[in-house]
Each structure stands twice: as C-alpha cells, then as structure tokens.
Design an enzyme around this catalytic site. Sequence first.
Site, short mmCIF file in Angstrom:
data_model
loop_
_atom_site.label_atom_id
_atom_site.label_comp_id
_atom_site.label_asym_id
_atom_site.label_seq_id
_atom_site.Cartn_x
_atom_site.Cartn_y
_atom_site.Cartn_z
N LYS A 194 -1.38 7.28 13.07
CA LYS A 194 -2.81 7.07 13.32
C LYS A 194 -3.53 8.40 13.57
CE LYS A 194 -2.81 2.61 12.82
NZ LYS A 194 -3.49 1.98 11.69
N ILE B 40 -7.19 -5.27 20.09
CA ILE B 40 -7.90 -6.34 19.40
C ILE B 40 -6.97 -7.55 19.35
CG2 ILE B 40 -9.15 -6.99 17.31
CD1 ILE B 40 -10.34 -4.54 18.82
N VAL C 248 0.81 -1.23 0.00
CA VAL C 248 0.00 0.00 0.00
C VAL C 248 0.85 1.28 0.00
CG1 VAL C 248 -2.01 -1.08 1.09
CG2 VAL C 248 -0.25 0.01 2.53
N TYR D 164 3.96 5.10 15.08
CA TYR D 164 2.63 4.52 14.94
C TYR D 164 1.55 5.52 15.37
CZ TYR D 164 -1.09 0.99 15.49
OH TYR D 164 -2.26 0.28 15.40
N ASN E 195 -6.91 -0.58 5.54
CA ASN E 195 -6.74 -1.16 6.87
C ASN E 195 -5.32 -1.67 7.15
OD1 ASN E 195 -7.72 -2.88 9.29
ND2 ASN E 195 -6.96 -4.42 7.83
N SER F 96 -6.64 4.21 15.09
CA SER F 96 -6.35 3.50 16.36
C SER F 96 -6.65 4.46 17.50
CB SER F 96 -4.88 3.09 16.41
OG SER F 96 -4.54 2.65 17.72
N1 LIG Z 1 -4.88 -5.22 16.83
C1 LIG Z 1 -5.11 -4.08 17.46
O1 LIG Z 1 -5.26 -4.04 18.68
C2 LIG Z 1 -5.21 -2.80 16.68
C3 LIG Z 1 -5.56 -1.65 17.40
C4 LIG Z 1 -5.68 -0.46 16.72
C5 LIG Z 1 -5.47 -0.40 15.36
N2 LIG Z 1 -5.12 -1.54 14.67
C6 LIG Z 1 -4.92 -1.42 13.24
O2 LIG Z 1 -5.69 -2.39 12.57
C7 LIG Z 1 -5.11 -2.65 11.29
C8 LIG Z 1 -5.02 -4.14 11.08
O3 LIG Z 1 -4.13 -4.68 12.05
P1 LIG Z 1 -4.29 -6.12 12.71
O4 LIG Z 1 -4.36 -5.94 14.17
O5 LIG Z 1 -5.35 -6.88 12.00
O6 LIG Z 1 -2.83 -6.70 12.43
P2 LIG Z 1 -2.31 -7.86 11.44
O7 LIG Z 1 -0.85 -7.81 11.54
O8 LIG Z 1 -3.02 -9.13 11.76
O9 LIG Z 1 -2.80 -7.38 10.00
C9 LIG Z 1 -2.15 -6.35 9.27
C10 LIG Z 1 -2.08 -6.76 7.81
O10 LIG Z 1 -1.51 -5.69 7.05
C11 LIG Z 1 -0.64 -6.27 6.10
N3 LIG Z 1 0.36 -5.31 5.64
C12 LIG Z 1 1.43 -4.85 6.32
N4 LIG Z 1 2.15 -4.01 5.55
C13 LIG Z 1 1.51 -3.93 4.36
C14 LIG Z 1 1.76 -3.21 3.16
N5 LIG Z 1 2.82 -2.40 3.02
N6 LIG Z 1 0.89 -3.37 2.13
C15 LIG Z 1 -0.18 -4.19 2.23
N7 LIG Z 1 -0.46 -4.90 3.35
C16 LIG Z 1 0.38 -4.77 4.40
C17 LIG Z 1 -0.02 -7.45 6.82
O11 LIG Z 1 0.58 -8.37 5.92
C18 LIG Z 1 -1.21 -8.00 7.58
O12 LIG Z 1 -1.92 -8.96 6.83
C19 LIG Z 1 -3.76 -1.93 11.29
O13 LIG Z 1 -3.87 -0.71 10.60
C20 LIG Z 1 -3.50 -1.69 12.77
O14 LIG Z 1 -2.66 -0.59 12.99
C21 LIG Z 1 -5.01 -2.74 15.31
#
Ligand SMILES: NC(=O)c1ccc[n+]([C@@H]2O[C@H](COP(=O)([O-])OP(=O)(O)OC[C@H]3O[C@@H](n4cnc5c(N)ncnc54)[C@H](O)[C@@H]3O)[C@@H](O)[C@H]2O)c1
Length: 260
Positions: free
Chosen positions: A158, A187, A63, A154, A89, A141
């Site tokens: 966000k 999450i 992305v 990070y 996402n 986030s």
């Molecule tokens: N898990 C949490 O508690 C939490 C809290 C707040 C925000 N988030 C946000 O939610 C979103 C999803 O995170 P998640 O928790 O599902 O984590 P995750 O690591 O399971 O999923 C993130 C996905 O993004 C993909 N990715 C990373 N770099 C990429 C790139 N350059 N191009 C395309 N894809 C790429 C990864 O391969 C992975 O499949 C993120 O933006 C994260 O910051 C997560």
Amino acid sequence: MEMQDRTVIVTGGASGIGRATALLFAAEGATVALGDVEADATETLAREIVGRGGRAIAVRVDVGDAGQVQAFVDRVVADLGKLDVMFANAGIAHSAPFLEHPEAQWHRVLRVNLTGVFLCCQIAARQMVRQGGGRIIATASINGFRGVENLVGYNVAKAGVIELTRTMAVELAQHQITVNAIAPAQIDTRLTRSLPDEARARRLARIPMGRFGEPEEVARAALFLASDDASYVTGHTLAVDGGYLAGGLWSASGTGRLPT
Ligand SMILES: NC(=O)c1ccc[n+]([C@@H]2O[C@H](COP(=O)([O-])OP(=O)(O)OC[C@H]3O[C@@H](n4cnc5c(N)ncnc54)[C@H](O)[C@@H]3O)[C@@H](O)[C@H]2O)c1
C-alpha cells in the site's frame, strides 16, 4: 449523472468497496466493466446493474497477470468504445507476525496489491494516452502510512501504491490523465469482517469518529476523484478514515484527559 457517457473499469468489483463503487458509478450514468477473479459474483452484480437500468459487463481477470489485464482493457475498448476511468481497487491481505511472515505470502500480496495496480494503471494509461486523457484511481490504505502490526506485505504494497500514484501523476499529467489514490481505514467489508473481535475492537478504538466506514463512503470519494470537480487534483492520496490518520494522542472517551 456525474458519470454520463463514461466507461469505467472497477477491479475487485465483485464485493466490498469495488461493488459499492460500481453500483454508484452505474447509477451516475457510467458504463461499468467489472474485473475480478470471482467470476460468478461479478456476473451477478453486472446483471443487478443492468436490472436497475444501468450498463455493465463482467470479466474474469487476475490483476497480477499482465496478459489478462491487457485482454480485459482490449475487450472494454472493443465492446464499449473507450476507457475513461480505471479504478484499480482489487486487493488481498495476509496476516502474520513479521518474524514468521511466509515469503510466499509476501510475494502473493505484493503481486496483487502492488504489481496488480501497476499493471492495471499502465495498461489503462496507454489507452488513455491514445484517447487524449482519463482518470486513474487506486485503492491504497492507511496502512501505507502507518506500521500496522502483522501485515508487513500488505503495508509495504500500500505504501508502494501511494508512491506509484505520485510518480504516475507526474508522468501522465502531460497526457491530461489525473492519478489519485484513496486510503481507507476500517471499512465494513469481507476484508475487515474476517478479523477477530479483539482486532476489530482495537482498530475501532483508534478511529476518532468511533465507527467503521461503509463501502459507499469510499465509493463517493472515488466518484469525486473521477468527476469534473476533481479536474485539478492529481498525485493525491485521499484518506477516507474517520480521522484515523489525524490521530496522535487523543482520548476515545472525549474527556480530553489523555493517558501520559
Ligand atoms: N476494508 C477495509 O477496511 C480496507 C481498508 C483499506 C484498504 N482497503 C482496500 O480496498 C480494496 C478493496 O477491498 P475490500 O475491503 O472491498 O475487500 P473485498 O475482499 O470485499 O474485495 C476485494 C476484491 O478483490 C478481488 N480480488 C482479489 N484478488 C484479485 C485478483 N488477483 N484479481 C482481481 N480481483 C481480485 C476479490 O475477489 C474481491 O472481490 C483492497 O485493495 C483493500 O486492500 C480496504
């Protein structure tokens, strides 16, 4: 079937929140285009969706690369006919104290988490303008609202996503495009499972609901924002956080006796 006949892009669709959202949207009738750097996992998920009777394609895309994002959107429109929803996402994190945070990691995190969202949304929005409307949802986030230690790049990315959401909402409203963000707290995904136990425990202690959230609980918020029910909602960042952002001084034990 709230997403019947909709074509939806989910970036970061290979795992966690993106995976859960892709499965939910597909179950609700959408054709889902999964974009992720993890090509194998994305293809496996697309096959799983098709095996369940849904429609999905998998595309390897970084992305942070404008050319790849443009090619991804072009392919979706060529193969699937249109683009109704962009769920921007994909995200990464790097943990380090501010005083030691490497500049290279600052750039790496901002490239994916902020520039990546900008590119996905801008390129999707240009297509949606041609089509006469659409829905954009970005994953921000709670860290965009709070100074969470050891995550400066990070957190800044966000916070940028939250402002990007507001600015896009204002500029794109005239084109019948709504733009909203989701701010998850803790999450249960790979991102939070990699935290040390002590860091997980401290995060848990800040959540009034007393538990981590499930990726499906974020997916349902995304479904709402993509649905007709959210037709007059734009520029909003929806916290899906078990009450984290609501918390000021409160007692985890529920006795009401707060520390002074
Ligand atoms: N898990 C949490 O508690 C939490 C809290 C707040 C925000 N988030 C946000 O939610 C979103 C999803 O995170 P998640 O928790 O599902 O984590 P995750 O690591 O399971 O999923 C993130 C996905 O993004 C993909 N990715 C990373 N770099 C990429 C790139 N350059 N191009 C395309 N894809 C790429 C990864 O391969 C992975 O499949 C993120 O933006 C994260 O910051 C997560």
